[in-house]
Structure formats: C-alpha cells, structure tokens
Design a protein around this motif. Sequence first.
Motif, PDB file in Angstrom:
ATOM      1  N   LEU A  39      44.726  42.547  52.795  1.00  0.00           N
ATOM      2  CA  LEU A  39      44.354  42.519  51.380  1.00  0.00           C
ATOM      3  C   LEU A  39      45.132  41.455  50.613  1.00  0.00           C
ATOM      4  N   ALA A  42      43.586  38.038  51.710  1.00  0.00           N
ATOM      5  CA  ALA A  42      42.219  37.815  51.206  1.00  0.00           C
ATOM      6  C   ALA A  42      42.223  37.567  49.701  1.00  0.00           C
ATOM      7  N   SER A  43      42.995  38.347  48.974  1.00  0.00           N
ATOM      8  CA  SER A  43      43.020  38.173  47.518  1.00  0.00           C
ATOM      9  C   SER A  43      43.716  36.873  47.144  1.00  0.00           C
ATOM     10  N   ASN A  47      39.100  35.264  48.008  1.00  0.00           N
ATOM     11  CA  ASN A  47      37.850  35.650  48.640  1.00  0.00           C
ATOM     12  C   ASN A  47      37.438  37.047  48.168  1.00  0.00           C
ATOM     13  N   GLN A  48      36.570  37.081  47.185  1.00  0.00           N
ATOM     14  CA  GLN A  48      36.147  38.331  46.571  1.00  0.00           C
ATOM     15  C   GLN A  48      35.406  39.239  47.556  1.00  0.00           C
ATOM     16  N   THR A  51      37.876  40.741  49.953  1.00  0.00           N
ATOM     17  CA  THR A  51      38.718  41.688  49.223  1.00  0.00           C
ATOM     18  C   THR A  51      37.962  42.997  49.015  1.00  0.00           C
ATOM     19  N   GLU A  52      36.707  42.901  48.583  1.00  0.00           N
ATOM     20  CA  GLU A  52      35.899  44.111  48.374  1.00  0.00           C
ATOM     21  C   GLU A  52      35.716  44.886  49.670  1.00  0.00           C
ATOM     22  N   LEU A  55      38.929  46.694  50.529  1.00  0.00           N
ATOM     23  CA  LEU A  55      39.167  47.818  49.616  1.00  0.00           C
ATOM     24  C   LEU A  55      38.362  49.060  49.997  1.00  0.00           C
ATOM     25  N   ALA A  71      49.340  42.077  46.123  1.00  0.00           N
ATOM     26  CA  ALA A  71      48.087  41.326  46.009  1.00  0.00           C
ATOM     27  C   ALA A  71      47.828  40.948  44.557  1.00  0.00           C
ATOM     28  N   ILE A  83      39.142  39.118  40.859  1.00  0.00           N
ATOM     29  CA  ILE A  83      39.852  39.879  41.895  1.00  0.00           C
ATOM     30  C   ILE A  83      40.957  40.717  41.256  1.00  0.00           C
ATOM     31  N   LEU A  87      41.368  44.744  41.870  1.00  0.00           N
ATOM     32  CA  LEU A  87      42.600  45.379  42.330  1.00  0.00           C
ATOM     33  C   LEU A  87      43.058  46.452  41.345  1.00  0.00           C
TER      34      LEU A  87
END
Length: 155
Positions: A39, A42-43, A47-48, A51-52, A55, A71, A83, A87
């Motif tokens: 995480l 990626a954040s 990179n949305q 990240t999603e 999550l 993050a 992002i 978060l």
Amino acid sequence: MNDKLFDAIRNGDLETIKSITTAHPELVNIKDQRGSTPLLLASYYGNQDITEELLKHNPDIDAKDGSGNTALMGVCFKGYPVIAKLLIKHGADVNAVNLNNATALIYAATFAQAEIAQLLVNQGANTSHKDDKGNTAYDHAKMQGAKDLMEILKE
C-alpha cells in the motif's frame, strides 16, 4: 512471491496484483527491504487503481516504512489528493508521526500541497503539532512562501 508483488506494483500491473492478493491476501502487509508495504508503495507511485485493489484486502492502513512514514504521508509529499481521500476514507490516521516527528500535514505544507492540506485540516489534523525542529505545518508553509497554505493553516 513477495518480490513478484512489489515488482507488479512498480510496473503498474494490476492483473498480477489481483491474482497475487486473491491467492495470498496476507501479502498486503509484507514489507520490502526499505520497510514499505504494498500500500505504501502503490500510493507513493500515485497508482489509484492498485491502491484501491490493495485496500479491498484490509491492509494495515497506517503501516510505516523504515523512516516511519505512512502511505498518507507519502501522498502528501508526492501530491495525490485523490489517493489521500481514499486513504482517509479507509481510516488513515491524519495525525500519525514519523521518525522526525513530522505529520502528513507538515509534509503537505512542506511540499505546497494546498488541496491535501485543506483535506487534512478538515479531517482534524493537528495544526499546532511541531516536528523535531520545532516547526508546525504553518511554519513550513511560511518557509515555502505558500500564502494559500498559510491561510489554511493559520490558527
């Protein structure tokens, strides 16, 4: 498998990440040699989609890297407001501190991220918190000459 996951994140390979995290959801909390979790990485890369996806597997949202950064702190110095919202929506601590006693808000101010700073303030970020050098987010905004941030952060 760990290296494959981190490589997929660095390469923006969402399909490989989905495959790995579906088969091994526990890997969302592993750390690389710098202490970053998937995480965090990626954040930090902004990179949305990845990240999603991460999550969805309930990672430790406030996991810290080798410098104590979360993050949320990473997106504050990189400047990814979408992002940051993601978060926070998933429970990121807006007042977490790193090894320098800095917070996400201090990083948003230091790197002139006014939109993120406003988001953090709206979510209850402590505007009077001081880092190891005794500076608040307002002090950092002032050092940057960021008048818009100073307005957001004034007490």
